[in-house]
Write a protein that holds these residues in place. Structure first.
Motif, PDB file in Angstrom:
ATOM      1  N   ALA A  41       0.847  -1.193   0.000  1.00 26.31           N
ATOM      2  CA  ALA A  41       0.000   0.000   0.000  1.00 26.31           C
ATOM      3  C   ALA A  41       0.880   1.240   0.000  1.00 26.31           C
ATOM      4  CB  ALA A  41      -0.890   0.009   1.248  1.00 26.31           C
ATOM      5  N   SER A  42       0.335   2.307  -0.544  1.00 21.76           N
ATOM      6  CA  SER A  42       1.026   3.580  -0.430  1.00 21.76           C
ATOM      7  C   SER A  42       0.680   4.176   0.940  1.00 21.76           C
ATOM      8  CB  SER A  42       0.581   4.499  -1.574  1.00 21.76           C
ATOM      9  OG  SER A  42       0.153   5.734  -1.080  1.00 21.76           O
ATOM     10  N   LEU A  43       1.565   5.012   1.473  1.00 22.35           N
ATOM     11  CA  LEU A  43       1.288   5.631   2.778  1.00 22.35           C
ATOM     12  C   LEU A  43      -0.015   6.430   2.743  1.00 22.35           C
ATOM     13  CD1 LEU A  43       4.778   6.855   4.038  1.00 22.35           C
ATOM     14  CD2 LEU A  43       3.346   5.047   5.014  1.00 22.35           C
ATOM     15  N   ASP A  44      -0.351   6.944   1.554  1.00 19.97           N
ATOM     16  CA  ASP A  44      -1.603   7.690   1.413  1.00 19.97           C
ATOM     17  C   ASP A  44      -2.839   6.802   1.559  1.00 19.97           C
ATOM     18  OD1 ASP A  44      -0.592  10.281   0.963  1.00 19.97           O
ATOM     19  OD2 ASP A  44      -0.037   9.714  -1.080  1.00 19.97           O
ATOM     20  N   ALA A  45      -2.629   5.490   1.474  1.00 19.80           N
ATOM     21  CA  ALA A  45      -3.759   4.554   1.580  1.00 19.80           C
ATOM     22  C   ALA A  45      -3.852   3.954   2.979  1.00 19.80           C
ATOM     23  CB  ALA A  45      -3.616   3.447   0.541  1.00 19.80           C
ATOM     24  N   LEU A  46      -3.147   4.566   3.933  1.00 22.25           N
ATOM     25  CA  LEU A  46      -3.093   4.021   5.295  1.00 22.25           C
ATOM     26  C   LEU A  46      -4.479   3.760   5.915  1.00 22.25           C
ATOM     27  CD1 LEU A  46      -1.154   3.120   7.525  1.00 22.25           C
ATOM     28  CD2 LEU A  46      -1.049   5.484   8.312  1.00 22.25           C
ATOM     29  N   PRO A  47      -5.449   4.704   5.785  1.00 15.19           N
ATOM     30  CA  PRO A  47      -6.760   4.422   6.410  1.00 15.19           C
ATOM     31  C   PRO A  47      -7.393   3.121   5.895  1.00 15.19           C
ATOM     32  CG  PRO A  47      -6.595   6.739   5.806  1.00 15.19           C
ATOM     33  CD  PRO A  47      -5.393   6.054   5.208  1.00 15.19           C
ATOM     34  N   LEU A  48      -7.337   2.877   4.584  1.00 14.52           N
ATOM     35  CA  LEU A  48      -7.912   1.638   4.052  1.00 14.52           C
ATOM     36  C   LEU A  48      -7.064   0.429   4.466  1.00 14.52           C
ATOM     37  CD1 LEU A  48     -10.029   0.151   2.363  1.00 14.52           C
ATOM     38  CD2 LEU A  48      -8.617   0.562   0.335  1.00 14.52           C
ATOM     39  N   ALA A  49      -5.739   0.592   4.461  1.00  9.93           N
ATOM     40  CA  ALA A  49      -4.858  -0.512   4.860  1.00  9.93           C
ATOM     41  C   ALA A  49      -5.165  -0.948   6.296  1.00  9.93           C
ATOM     42  CB  ALA A  49      -3.391  -0.096   4.729  1.00  9.93           C
ATOM     43  N   ARG A  50      -5.451   0.017   7.145  1.00 10.15           N
ATOM     44  CA  ARG A  50      -5.780  -0.305   8.545  1.00 10.15           C
ATOM     45  C   ARG A  50      -7.101  -1.055   8.645  1.00 10.15           C
ATOM     46  NH1 ARG A  50      -3.820   5.340  11.270  1.00 10.15           N
ATOM     47  NH2 ARG A  50      -1.703   4.652  11.770  1.00 10.15           N
ATOM     48  N   ARG A  51      -8.120  -0.595   7.879  1.00  5.52           N
ATOM     49  CA  ARG A  51      -9.428  -1.286   7.917  1.00  5.52           C
ATOM     50  C   ARG A  51      -9.282  -2.724   7.397  1.00  5.52           C
ATOM     51  NH1 ARG A  51     -10.128   2.235  10.441  1.00  5.52           N
ATOM     52  NH2 ARG A  51      -9.932   0.482  11.847  1.00  5.52           N
ATOM     53  N   ILE A  52      -8.457  -2.880   6.338  1.00  8.60           N
ATOM     54  CA  ILE A  52      -8.259  -4.213   5.775  1.00  8.60           C
ATOM     55  C   ILE A  52      -7.537  -5.102   6.789  1.00  8.60           C
ATOM     56  CG2 ILE A  52      -6.967  -5.515   4.006  1.00  8.60           C
ATOM     57  CD1 ILE A  52      -7.746  -3.266   2.031  1.00  8.60           C
ATOM     58  N   THR A  53      -6.535  -4.539   7.451  1.00  9.63           N
ATOM     59  CA  THR A  53      -5.803  -5.301   8.467  1.00  9.63           C
ATOM     60  C   THR A  53      -6.767  -5.768   9.561  1.00  9.63           C
ATOM     61  OG1 THR A  53      -3.825  -3.995   8.029  1.00  9.63           O
ATOM     62  CG2 THR A  53      -3.877  -5.221  10.106  1.00  9.63           C
ATOM     63  N   GLU A  54      -7.650  -4.847   9.987  1.00  7.37           N
ATOM     64  CA  GLU A  54      -8.632  -5.205  11.027  1.00  7.37           C
ATOM     65  C   GLU A  54      -9.505  -6.376  10.568  1.00  7.37           C
ATOM     66  OE1 GLU A  54     -11.236  -1.964  12.342  1.00  7.37           O
ATOM     67  OE2 GLU A  54     -12.764  -3.470  12.759  1.00  7.37           O
ATOM     68  N   HIS A  55     -10.037  -6.254   9.340  1.00 10.34           N
ATOM     69  CA  HIS A  55     -10.938  -7.316   8.866  1.00 10.34           C
ATOM     70  C   HIS A  55     -10.193  -8.617   8.595  1.00 10.34           C
ATOM     71  CE1 HIS A  55     -14.803  -5.414   8.989  1.00 10.34           C
ATOM     72  NE2 HIS A  55     -14.218  -4.292   8.591  1.00 10.34           N
ATOM     73  N   ALA A  56      -8.922  -8.505   8.222  1.00 13.07           N
ATOM     74  CA  ALA A  56      -8.130  -9.725   7.999  1.00 13.07           C
ATOM     75  C   ALA A  56      -7.957 -10.475   9.326  1.00 13.07           C
ATOM     76  CB  ALA A  56      -6.778  -9.368   7.393  1.00 13.07           C
ATOM     77  N   TYR A  57      -7.627  -9.741  10.393  1.00 15.74           N
ATOM     78  CA  TYR A  57      -7.488 -10.406  11.702  1.00 15.74           C
ATOM     79  C   TYR A  57      -8.836 -10.937  12.189  1.00 15.74           C
ATOM     80  CZ  TYR A  57      -2.565  -9.200  12.267  1.00 15.74           C
ATOM     81  OH  TYR A  57      -1.205  -9.120  12.118  1.00 15.74           O
ATOM     82  N   ARG A  58      -9.907 -10.178  11.935  1.00 15.98           N
ATOM     83  CA  ARG A  58     -11.234 -10.675  12.319  1.00 15.98           C
ATOM     84  C   ARG A  58     -11.576 -11.964  11.578  1.00 15.98           C
ATOM     85  NH1 ARG A  58     -13.823  -7.239  15.557  1.00 15.98           N
ATOM     86  NH2 ARG A  58     -13.344  -5.021  15.400  1.00 15.98           N
ATOM     87  N   ALA A  59     -11.065 -12.077  10.327  1.00 19.09           N
ATOM     88  CA  ALA A  59     -11.327 -13.285   9.534  1.00 19.09           C
ATOM     89  C   ALA A  59     -10.376 -14.415   9.918  1.00 19.09           C
ATOM     90  CB  ALA A  59     -11.211 -12.978   8.040  1.00 19.09           C
ATOM     91  N   GLY A  60      -9.470 -14.158  10.867  1.00 19.95           N
ATOM     92  CA  GLY A  60      -8.609 -15.225  11.375  1.00 19.95           C
ATOM     93  C   GLY A  60      -7.195 -15.224  10.825  1.00 19.95           C
ATOM     94  N   ALA A  61      -6.779 -14.125  10.166  1.00 17.61           N
ATOM     95  CA  ALA A  61      -5.408 -14.063   9.636  1.00 17.61           C
ATOM     96  C   ALA A  61      -4.411 -14.345  10.755  1.00 17.61           C
ATOM     97  CB  ALA A  61      -5.130 -12.694   9.030  1.00 17.61           C
TER      98      ALA A  61
END
Ligand code: ZN
Ligand code: ZN
Length: 418
Positions: A41-61
């Motif tokens: 991800a680009s640093l400018d995409a940090l807000p989306l990267a964080r949401r994706i990280t959250e959902h990835a861990y919620r999905a059991g990553a």
């Protein structure tokens, strides 16, 4: 985040971002419990990267690793690095990515780079750096192009990209407009984006199945500045929407996606074809592309703007002069409807029927992943360091399909499925 309103008008930006992350992880990636995820991800995409990280861990990553890039530091290389820099790539990093994929990691890329970032950089340096990167990335990329692993690409609006797409708007307006266009194209503006995607995915599969049943031998394109006969590869396969990766996980590799695509025969393309949209390539807009093919090879290439970049592109290697992909997209797709030129392949290639110069996808011939490069080439597959899509579809394009016995059947009229 919980309790996201089902009415799209009542949602906040944060809630739309959260829905996009859910679509990316659960529909795009199909991430499995216990699986690792490698994200870029680009640093400018940090807000989306964080949401994706959250959902990835919620999905059991089991572990999410993100590699961030930054436009400013990318530019410093072109301004300050010694000449030898441009034949180098971080091979150790790409080897590490290949090792991650080999051990079962999923892959997610957040697109959203500034399409004009390198527009003032020396095209020779850009070309060399890209070719060094392509070589170094190849072993890792094979896991993706062979669909060994589940992977996907989603987009984040970024200030620089937004300004390139909406140059006449104030920066905050441009950013809001681009987000809106991304959410709309990614089907986030629906009551239930996850089920909207499942429905759309099944429609793409129906189109692909119908084309596969027919076993056409070629397509004929007619439109303004276009009269092209495009032979399809032997045992070609039409694909669209999601696919089951080699690791058994179902993923939709592009969010959004509107195309059904297959493999042209690299030596059976004849005639002239004219681009219907500008091609944004490495910070340059190539406009008014017109190309003539003889027995699969580009023998004449013109552009009203960016001719030099186009020429460099097709001179990359021999395969760069042949086609590797053919894709059909109805003119009424939501992205085409928006009328926006995104200058980003993820969106623009889903706005119109297109062809790609360069590398073909092994998955677009039957059992292609199990074939050797020689066997693939014998069926008409193309091999190149590049894969560059450009748009040839419009509301004036007619496409006919030619059967094995030589009959022509109408496939698209005025850019729409017949
Ligand atoms: Zn495509
Ligand atoms: Zn493509």
């Amino acid at each position: 985040m919980t309790n996201i309103p089902t009415s799209p008008e009542e949602r906040t930006h944060e809630q739309n971002l959260d829905l996009l992350a859910q679509v990316a992880v659960n529909v795009g990636l199909g991430l499995q419990r216990g699986q690792e995820l490698l994200m870029t991800a680009s640093l400018d995409a940090l807000p989306l990267a964080r949401r994706i990280t959250e959902h990835a861990y919620r999905a059991g990553a089991s572990l999410v690793t993100t590699m961030y890039s930054d436009d400013e530091t990318t530019l410093m290389r072109y301004q300050l690095a010694p000449d030898e820099s441009f034949d180098r790539a971080a091979g150790w990093l790409y080897d590490g990515m290949a090792a991650a994929f080999k051990s079962g990691s999923a892959r997610l890329a957040i697109a959203g780079g500034n399409p004009m970032l390198l527009s003032h950089a020396d095209p020779d340096k850009v070309g060399r750096a890209n070719s060094a990167m392509s070589k170094a990335y190849r072993p890792a990329l094979e896991y993706i192009s062979r669909h060994d692993i589940n992977w996907t690409i989603v987009a984040s609006a970024t200030p620089a990209w937004a300004s390139a797409v909406f140059p006449n708007d104030a920066p905050d307006i441009a950013l809001a407009k681009l987000w809106d266009a991304i959410f709309a194209a990614s089907r986030i503006h629906t009551a239930d984006p996850v089920s909207a995607w499942k429905q759309h995915d099944s429609i793409l599969h129906v189109h692909a199945a119908r084309l596969n049943e027919k076993r056409y031998s070629a397509l004929r394109y007619r439109g303004p500045g276009t009269d092209l006969l495009l032979g399809l590869a032997d045992d070609h396969l039409w694909l669209g929407g999601g696919t089951t990766a080699g690791n058994g996980l179902y993923c939709i590799p592009n969010i959004p996606t509107e195309e059904v695509f297959s493999m042209p025969h690299k030596d059976r393309v004849d005639g002239t074809v004219t681009a219907t949209k500008p091609l944004s390539h490495q910070g340059t807009m190539i406009e008014g592309i017109q190309v003539r093919f003889e027995r699969g090879r580009i023998v004449e290439a013109r552009a009203t703007r960016g001719q030099e970049v186009l020429q460099k592109l097709i001179d990359t290697d021999d395969g760069a002069r042949h086609l590797g992909e053919v894709a059909l997209v109805p003119h009424s797709s939501p992205i085409a409807n928006s009328g926006i030129i995104f200058s980003n392949t993820l969106f623009d290639e889903n706005a119109a029927s297109h062809i790609a110069m360069g590398q073909s996808y092994a998955s677009t011939v039957r059992d292609g992943e199990k074939l050797t490069p020689e066997q693939l080439a014998a069926k008409g597959a193309n091999h190149s360091l590049i894969h560059v899509d450009w748009m040839i579809g419009s509301d004036k394009l007619d496409v006919d399909a030619i059967t094995a016995s030589g009959n022509e059947e109408p496939l698209m009229r005025g850019g729409e499925w017949v």
